[in-house]
Scaffold this motif. Structure first.
Motif, PDB file in Angstrom:
ATOM      1  N   ASN A  75      16.356  14.630  11.075  1.00  0.00           N
ATOM      2  CA  ASN A  75      16.366  16.035  10.666  1.00  0.00           C
ATOM      3  C   ASN A  75      16.081  16.971  11.842  1.00  0.00           C
ATOM      4  OD1 ASN A  75      13.624  15.674  10.988  1.00  0.00           O
ATOM      5  ND2 ASN A  75      13.080  16.236   8.892  1.00  0.00           N
ATOM      6  N   ALA A  76      16.071  16.403  13.062  1.00  0.00           N
ATOM      7  CA  ALA A  76      15.860  17.227  14.259  1.00  0.00           C
ATOM      8  C   ALA A  76      16.365  16.478  15.489  1.00  0.00           C
ATOM      9  CB  ALA A  76      14.382  17.563  14.428  1.00  0.00           C
ATOM     10  N   VAL A  77      16.630  17.252  16.540  1.00  0.00           N
ATOM     11  CA  VAL A  77      16.970  16.681  17.841  1.00  0.00           C
ATOM     12  C   VAL A  77      16.080  17.379  18.854  1.00  0.00           C
ATOM     13  CG1 VAL A  77      18.763  16.200  19.529  1.00  0.00           C
ATOM     14  CG2 VAL A  77      19.377  16.374  17.111  1.00  0.00           C
ATOM     15  N   VAL A  78      15.307  16.587  19.595  1.00  0.00           N
ATOM     16  CA  VAL A  78      14.390  17.147  20.594  1.00  0.00           C
ATOM     17  C   VAL A  78      14.860  16.767  22.001  1.00  0.00           C
ATOM     18  CG1 VAL A  78      12.416  17.165  19.021  1.00  0.00           C
ATOM     19  CG2 VAL A  78      12.815  15.164  20.459  1.00  0.00           C
ATOM     20  N   GLY A  79      14.351  17.502  22.992  1.00  0.00           N
ATOM     21  CA  GLY A  79      14.674  17.207  24.381  1.00  0.00           C
ATOM     22  C   GLY A  79      16.137  17.433  24.711  1.00  0.00           C
ATOM     23  N   VAL A  80      16.755  18.412  24.072  1.00  0.00           N
ATOM     24  CA  VAL A  80      18.187  18.642  24.271  1.00  0.00           C
ATOM     25  C   VAL A  80      18.463  19.164  25.681  1.00  0.00           C
ATOM     26  CG1 VAL A  80      20.170  20.019  23.510  1.00  0.00           C
ATOM     27  CG2 VAL A  80      18.617  19.025  21.826  1.00  0.00           C
ATOM     28  N   ASP A  81      19.490  18.591  26.291  1.00  0.00           N
ATOM     29  CA  ASP A  81      19.932  18.992  27.622  1.00  0.00           C
ATOM     30  C   ASP A  81      21.425  19.259  27.561  1.00  0.00           C
ATOM     31  OD1 ASP A  81      19.700  19.309  30.530  1.00  0.00           O
ATOM     32  OD2 ASP A  81      20.835  17.436  30.631  1.00  0.00           O
ATOM     33  N   LEU A  82      21.866  20.367  28.150  1.00  0.00           N
ATOM     34  CA  LEU A  82      23.282  20.711  28.209  1.00  0.00           C
ATOM     35  C   LEU A  82      23.778  20.541  29.641  1.00  0.00           C
ATOM     36  CD1 LEU A  82      23.214  23.962  26.082  1.00  0.00           C
ATOM     37  CD2 LEU A  82      24.225  21.788  25.418  1.00  0.00           C
ATOM     38  N   ASP A  83      24.922  19.897  29.788  1.00  0.00           N
ATOM     39  CA  ASP A  83      25.535  19.712  31.100  1.00  0.00           C
ATOM     40  C   ASP A  83      26.954  20.247  31.049  1.00  0.00           C
ATOM     41  OD1 ASP A  83      23.451  18.326  32.544  1.00  0.00           O
ATOM     42  OD2 ASP A  83      23.856  16.635  31.205  1.00  0.00           O
ATOM     43  N   TYR A  84      27.374  20.879  32.153  1.00  0.00           N
ATOM     44  CA  TYR A  84      28.701  21.474  32.260  1.00  0.00           C
ATOM     45  C   TYR A  84      29.422  20.878  33.459  1.00  0.00           C
ATOM     46  CZ  TYR A  84      26.436  25.004  29.344  1.00  0.00           C
ATOM     47  OH  TYR A  84      25.758  25.633  28.340  1.00  0.00           O
ATOM     48  N   GLU A  85      30.702  20.553  33.268  1.00  0.00           N
ATOM     49  CA  GLU A  85      31.531  20.021  34.350  1.00  0.00           C
ATOM     50  C   GLU A  85      32.943  20.558  34.205  1.00  0.00           C
ATOM     51  OE1 GLU A  85      30.889  17.958  36.950  1.00  0.00           O
ATOM     52  OE2 GLU A  85      28.780  17.844  36.418  1.00  0.00           O
ATOM     53  N   VAL A  86      33.642  20.698  35.313  1.00  0.00           N
ATOM     54  CA  VAL A  86      35.062  21.010  35.302  1.00  0.00           C
ATOM     55  C   VAL A  86      35.775  19.808  35.904  1.00  0.00           C
ATOM     56  CG1 VAL A  86      36.885  22.517  36.162  1.00  0.00           C
ATOM     57  CG2 VAL A  86      34.664  23.479  35.530  1.00  0.00           C
ATOM     58  N   ILE A  87      36.695  19.244  35.121  1.00  0.00           N
ATOM     59  CA  ILE A  87      37.435  18.061  35.556  1.00  0.00           C
ATOM     60  C   ILE A  87      38.917  18.340  35.361  1.00  0.00           C
ATOM     61  CG2 ILE A  87      37.809  15.596  35.193  1.00  0.00           C
ATOM     62  CD1 ILE A  87      34.987  15.548  33.885  1.00  0.00           C
ATOM     63  N   ASN A  88      39.676  18.410  36.461  1.00  0.00           N
ATOM     64  CA  ASN A  88      41.125  18.638  36.389  1.00  0.00           C
ATOM     65  C   ASN A  88      41.481  19.818  35.484  1.00  0.00           C
ATOM     66  OD1 ASN A  88      41.606  16.449  38.087  1.00  0.00           O
ATOM     67  ND2 ASN A  88      41.712  15.031  36.373  1.00  0.00           N
ATOM     68  N   ASN A  89      40.878  20.961  35.725  1.00  0.00           N
ATOM     69  CA  ASN A  89      41.107  22.179  34.944  1.00  0.00           C
ATOM     70  C   ASN A  89      40.695  22.050  33.480  1.00  0.00           C
ATOM     71  OD1 ASN A  89      41.933  23.780  37.025  1.00  0.00           O
ATOM     72  ND2 ASN A  89      44.109  23.361  36.712  1.00  0.00           N
ATOM     73  N   MET A  90      39.865  21.091  33.180  1.00  0.00           N
ATOM     74  CA  MET A  90      39.325  20.927  31.833  1.00  0.00           C
ATOM     75  C   MET A  90      37.835  21.214  31.906  1.00  0.00           C
ATOM     76  SD  MET A  90      41.934  19.682  30.014  1.00  0.00           S
ATOM     77  CE  MET A  90      41.421  18.638  28.695  1.00  0.00           C
ATOM     78  N   LEU A  91      37.347  21.956  30.930  1.00  0.00           N
ATOM     79  CA  LEU A  91      35.929  22.268  30.859  1.00  0.00           C
ATOM     80  C   LEU A  91      35.253  21.267  29.940  1.00  0.00           C
ATOM     81  CD1 LEU A  91      33.477  24.119  31.319  1.00  0.00           C
ATOM     82  CD2 LEU A  91      34.259  25.451  29.352  1.00  0.00           C
ATOM     83  N   MET A  92      34.247  20.565  30.459  1.00  0.00           N
ATOM     84  CA  MET A  92      33.519  19.597  29.647  1.00  0.00           C
ATOM     85  C   MET A  92      32.075  20.053  29.504  1.00  0.00           C
ATOM     86  SD  MET A  92      32.707  15.552  30.140  1.00  0.00           S
ATOM     87  CE  MET A  92      31.424  15.774  31.340  1.00  0.00           C
ATOM     88  N   VAL A  93      31.613  20.069  28.269  1.00  0.00           N
ATOM     89  CA  VAL A  93      30.215  20.363  27.988  1.00  0.00           C
ATOM     90  C   VAL A  93      29.663  19.175  27.217  1.00  0.00           C
ATOM     91  CG1 VAL A  93      28.586  21.888  26.835  1.00  0.00           C
ATOM     92  CG2 VAL A  93      30.647  22.845  27.855  1.00  0.00           C
TER      93      VAL A  93
END
Length: 103
Positions: A75-93
């Motif tokens: 019922n919860a998610v703790v310690g959330v981390d977001l990472d961002y990358e650009v791979i071959n003109n694609m945005l990955m989160v």
């Protein structure tokens, strides 16, 4: 569902750990947005098209994270981390965290 970057949730005890989970979103960059973003970069200012794409990708990754947590019974998610990358003109989160049950 509570989703937080902190390792605990104030006023709640963690009663069960389900493990590390992740949600990902990959969005293709539109050629026309690239052109207009390039113009914006030259003349200055913010690129609204890319900001919207980034927001959509982040929301998708977090929704996927919550769906995976719910499938486990959390019922919860703790310690959330977001990472961002650009791979071959694609945005990955990618969003990762620990699925837990709180009291």
């Amino acid at each position: 569902m509570i989703v937080t970057s902190t390792p605990t949730v104030q006023g709640h005890d963690i009663t069960h750990y389900y493990g590390v989970i992740a949600g990902e979103a990959i969005l293709g960059a539109n050629v026309f947005r690239d052109i207009f973003a390039g113009i914006t970069d030259i003349i200055g200012g913010r690129s609204g098209a890319y900001e919207q794409s980034l927001q959509k990708a982040r929301e998708t990754a977090l929704k996927e994270l919550q769906d995976r947590a719910a499938e486990l019974g959390a019922n919860a998610v703790v310690g959330v981390d977001l990472d961002y990358e650009v791979i071959n003109n694609m945005l990955m989160v990618s969003a990762s965290g620990t699925a837990v049950s709180l009291t």
